[in-house]
Design a protein around this motif. Structure first.
Motif, short mmCIF file in Angstrom:
data_model
loop_
_atom_site.label_atom_id
_atom_site.label_comp_id
_atom_site.label_asym_id
_atom_site.label_seq_id
_atom_site.Cartn_x
_atom_site.Cartn_y
_atom_site.Cartn_z
N MET A 17 0.82 -1.17 0.00
CA MET A 17 0.00 0.00 0.00
C MET A 17 0.88 1.26 0.00
SD MET A 17 -3.47 -1.10 0.70
CE MET A 17 -4.14 -2.72 0.75
N THR A 21 -3.81 3.62 2.38
CA THR A 21 -4.66 2.71 3.15
C THR A 21 -5.70 2.11 2.20
OG1 THR A 21 -6.20 4.45 3.68
CG2 THR A 21 -4.42 4.10 5.21
N LEU A 22 -6.42 1.16 2.74
CA LEU A 22 -7.51 0.55 1.97
C LEU A 22 -8.51 1.61 1.54
CD1 LEU A 22 -8.92 -2.09 1.11
CD2 LEU A 22 -9.95 -2.15 3.35
N ILE A 65 -10.43 -6.11 -5.74
CA ILE A 65 -8.99 -6.34 -5.77
C ILE A 65 -8.35 -5.72 -4.53
CG2 ILE A 65 -6.89 -5.87 -7.05
CD1 ILE A 65 -8.17 -7.51 -8.85
N ALA A 66 -8.83 -4.54 -4.11
CA ALA A 66 -8.24 -3.89 -2.94
C ALA A 66 -8.46 -4.74 -1.69
CB ALA A 66 -8.84 -2.50 -2.74
N ARG A 69 -6.14 -7.69 -1.74
CA ARG A 69 -4.80 -7.30 -1.31
C ARG A 69 -4.74 -7.11 0.20
NH1 ARG A 69 -1.46 -7.53 0.27
NH2 ARG A 69 0.60 -6.63 0.25
N TYR A 70 -5.79 -6.52 0.73
CA TYR A 70 -5.84 -6.20 2.16
C TYR A 70 -5.83 -7.47 2.99
CZ TYR A 70 -7.72 -4.15 6.44
OH TYR A 70 -7.94 -3.77 7.71
N HIS A 71 -6.60 -8.47 2.54
CA HIS A 71 -6.68 -9.71 3.31
C HIS A 71 -5.65 -10.72 2.88
CE1 HIS A 71 -10.16 -8.69 5.60
NE2 HIS A 71 -10.85 -8.40 4.53
N LEU A 72 -4.86 -10.40 1.87
CA LEU A 72 -3.83 -11.30 1.37
C LEU A 72 -4.38 -12.66 0.98
CD1 LEU A 72 -0.69 -10.74 3.55
CD2 LEU A 72 -1.09 -10.10 1.22
N ASN A 73 -5.52 -12.70 0.34
CA ASN A 73 -5.90 -13.96 -0.29
C ASN A 73 -6.41 -13.67 -1.69
OD1 ASN A 73 -8.54 -13.14 -0.09
ND2 ASN A 73 -9.03 -14.47 1.60
N ASN B 63 2.59 7.45 -2.40
CA ASN B 63 2.68 6.65 -3.61
C ASN B 63 2.14 7.45 -4.78
OD1 ASN B 63 2.67 4.71 -5.56
ND2 ASN B 63 2.01 3.09 -4.17
N TYR B 104 -4.58 -1.97 -10.45
CA TYR B 104 -4.47 -3.41 -10.14
C TYR B 104 -3.01 -3.80 -9.95
CZ TYR B 104 -9.33 -4.38 -11.50
OH TYR B 104 -10.69 -4.44 -11.59
N LEU B 107 -1.82 -2.94 -6.69
CA LEU B 107 -2.35 -3.84 -5.67
C LEU B 107 -1.79 -5.25 -5.85
CD1 LEU B 107 -6.00 -2.57 -5.66
CD2 LEU B 107 -4.45 -2.52 -3.75
N LEU B 182 -9.37 0.16 9.84
CA LEU B 182 -8.77 0.37 8.54
C LEU B 182 -7.26 0.37 8.65
CD1 LEU B 182 -11.05 2.73 6.55
CD2 LEU B 182 -10.59 0.33 6.24
N SER B 185 -3.63 -5.04 7.39
CA SER B 185 -3.79 -6.42 7.81
C SER B 185 -2.57 -6.86 8.61
CB SER B 185 -3.94 -7.28 6.56
OG SER B 185 -3.81 -8.62 6.89
N SER B 197 -0.64 -18.93 2.69
CA SER B 197 -2.01 -18.87 2.19
C SER B 197 -2.24 -19.86 1.07
CB SER B 197 -2.32 -17.46 1.72
OG SER B 197 -1.60 -17.19 0.55
N ALA B 235 -9.16 -14.59 7.36
CA ALA B 235 -8.99 -14.34 5.93
C ALA B 235 -8.77 -15.63 5.17
CB ALA B 235 -7.82 -13.39 5.71
N ARG B 238 -4.97 -20.94 6.38
CA ARG B 238 -3.53 -20.70 6.28
C ARG B 238 -2.82 -21.99 6.65
NH1 ARG B 238 -2.93 -15.73 3.84
NH2 ARG B 238 -4.72 -14.56 4.52
#
Lengths: 118, 349
Positions: A17, A21-22, A65-66, A69-73, B63, B104, B107, B182, B185, B197, B235, B238
């Motif tokens: 990021m 942030t998200l 997609i965000a 990425r945030y949850h990494l799955n 960024n 994308y 991300l 927010l 993670s 994962s 999530a 794992r």
């Protein structure tokens, strides 16, 4: 011991990021959704109206997609594949319908079809 | 819970943006679209600058690419809904697609970024352009005069802008102030948890070679009934793996096929069996997720695409009986076009 072992992994995602942030990505997604909504409500050309729904699909895709990425799955990215599939199917059907309607009325105006009833 | 943009900036910017879109919508007379565009640019620029100023801890580099791509995506989306010409609107939408594929990539969803460009910009939008060109009268030199009425005049721009920007303001208020958690993670704080994962990858890459290895007492280290140990987190599942110490958690499979989580033991992987590169790539993770966890959905998507193809073919082949009056109107229009091009070139003094 398991808890610490769980979270140690190979470095695959660098800090992504980058100070963002998200919320930043979700704001872009919400803005695209709102713009698509405005366009869908205010434009009268059938093709532009369908383009605006595609813009709303894009907003949803960025949010998915965000979160992925945030949850990494990868579930969010997988879902975007299905969103693309549905968008392609919708575009094919909608454009076939638009061509049919245009042949009938010689116009792309949505108001030409305002007498349609349910 | 940190507030990203102050609500006052947010509401002012959305109000200015609504006014700008209102003014920028296509209309026949008294076009002050440039002022509208300026207002919208001020609004979204202010919002993005507000996010820039308040993002992240002080001293952390912002960024830049995010702001460039986000600004481009929003600006071209706005131009798409305000441009009176459908072909230009479709081209601006292609710009939106390219910018969001840039987002994308930021991300780290590289495969989806390329898929987006290929499928959306390459296939869907070309189809749109074809239909626009088939179903729109060609413009002449005098642009504004030849625009169809339904392209040149927007329908209820005031209400649409107010409703749309009210929705944006509400959504962003929740995003920026209301929603808790927010923070990033917790997995981000550790150097990558991608391998954990992907239990299927560990199973294939580390566990299968381990089944061949015999321990000191002659029996295999990992039995046929053992599976990679996983753990349900918020999530998703794992794997239990320690990359630095080269340990893999395994547990025996229960009678009903469920992995018994209470009997996890950590197995050390010998150096010669440890692959050089265990890093999970995006395409690999996506493919494993797609085929491993959503196989039924792929089948449904295939059926939907087939139905769409058949439906579009049937619809587009349908013969339409045009009424006599409409036929006459078309003939008159075509004749009029031919006549006007000839006359404008030769007859006029």
């Amino acid at each position: 011991m398991i808890d610490t072992a769980l979270i140690v992994g190979q470095s695959g995602f660098p800090d992504p990021m980058g100070g963002l942030t998200l919320s930043h990505y979700l704001f872009v997604s919400a803005a695209m959704m709102a713009i698509g909504l405005i366009g869908f409500m205010s434009r009268r050309n059938l093709i532009i109206m369908f383009l605006c729904t595609e813009l709303m699909f894009q907003g949803a895709g960025i949010a998915l997609i965000a979160f992925s990425r945030y949850h990494l799955n990868y579930d969010g990215q997988t879902f975007v594949i299905f969103v693309l599939t549905i968008a392609a199917a919708e575009a094919a059907m909608a454009l076939a319908l638009v061509v049919l309607l245009f042949r009938r009325r010689e116009s792309l105006s949505s108001e030409e079809w305002s007498e349609l009833k349910g | 819970m940190e507030q990203v943009v102050s609500p006052l900036i947010l509401y002012a910017a959305t109000g200015v943006g609504a006014l700008g879109v209102m003014l920028a919508m296509p209309k026949r007379r008294g076009g002050i679209a440039a002022i509208g565009g300026l207002l919208v640019a001020v609004a979204f620029g202010g919002l993005l600058l507000g996010m820039l100023a308040l993002a992240g801890p002080v001293g952390e580099a912002p960024n830049l690419f995010f702001y460039v791509f986000a600004g481009l995506a929003i600006a071209s989306g706005l131009r798409m809904i305000t441009h009176p010409r459908p072909v230009y609107a479709a081209l601006y939408f292609i710009l939106t697609i390219l910018s969001s594929s840039g987002l994308y990539v930021l991300l780290s969803a590289e495969f989806m970024a390329f898929a987006l460009v290929i499928i959306y910009a390459g296939a869907i939008l070309i189809t749109y352009l074809f239909v626009i060109m088939l179903a729109t009268q060609a413009p002449s030199e005098e642009d504004e005069e030849r625009l169809s009425d339904y392209d040149a005049v927007a329908n209820e721009p005031v209400m649409a802008s107010i409703v749309g920007f009210a929705m944006l303001a509400l959504l962003s208020t929740m995003l920026f102030t209301g929603a808790p958690d927010l923070e990033r993670s917790p997995y981000l704080e550790t150097p990558g948890a991608t391998l954990a994962s992907q239990p299927v990858k560990i199973e294939r890459m580390l566990l299968d070679p381990l089944r061949e290895v015999e321990g000191p007492d002659g029996s295999p280290i990992v039995g046929e009934d053992d599976e990679i140990a996983t753990r349900e987190t918020g999530a998703g599942r794992r794997a239990i793996v320690d990359v630095e110490a080269r340990l893999v958690g395994v547990s025996p499979r229960g009678d009903d096929g469920v992995v018994d989580a209470s009997a996890v033991r950590m197995v050390s992987v010998p150096d010669e069996l440890w692959p050089d590169d265990v890093q999970g790539t995006n395409v690999e993770g996506l493919g494993l997720n797609l085929l491993g966890q959503h196989p039924m959905t792929i089948e449904i998507a295939g059926v939907i695409l087939l139905m769409a193809m058949l439906g579009a073919t049937v619809l587009a082949r349908k013969q339409v009986d045009i009424e006599e009056a409409l036929k006459a109107r078309q003939a008159r229009r075509l004749a009029g076009d031919a006549y006007s091009t000839v006359s404008s070139g030769e007859v006029e003094p």
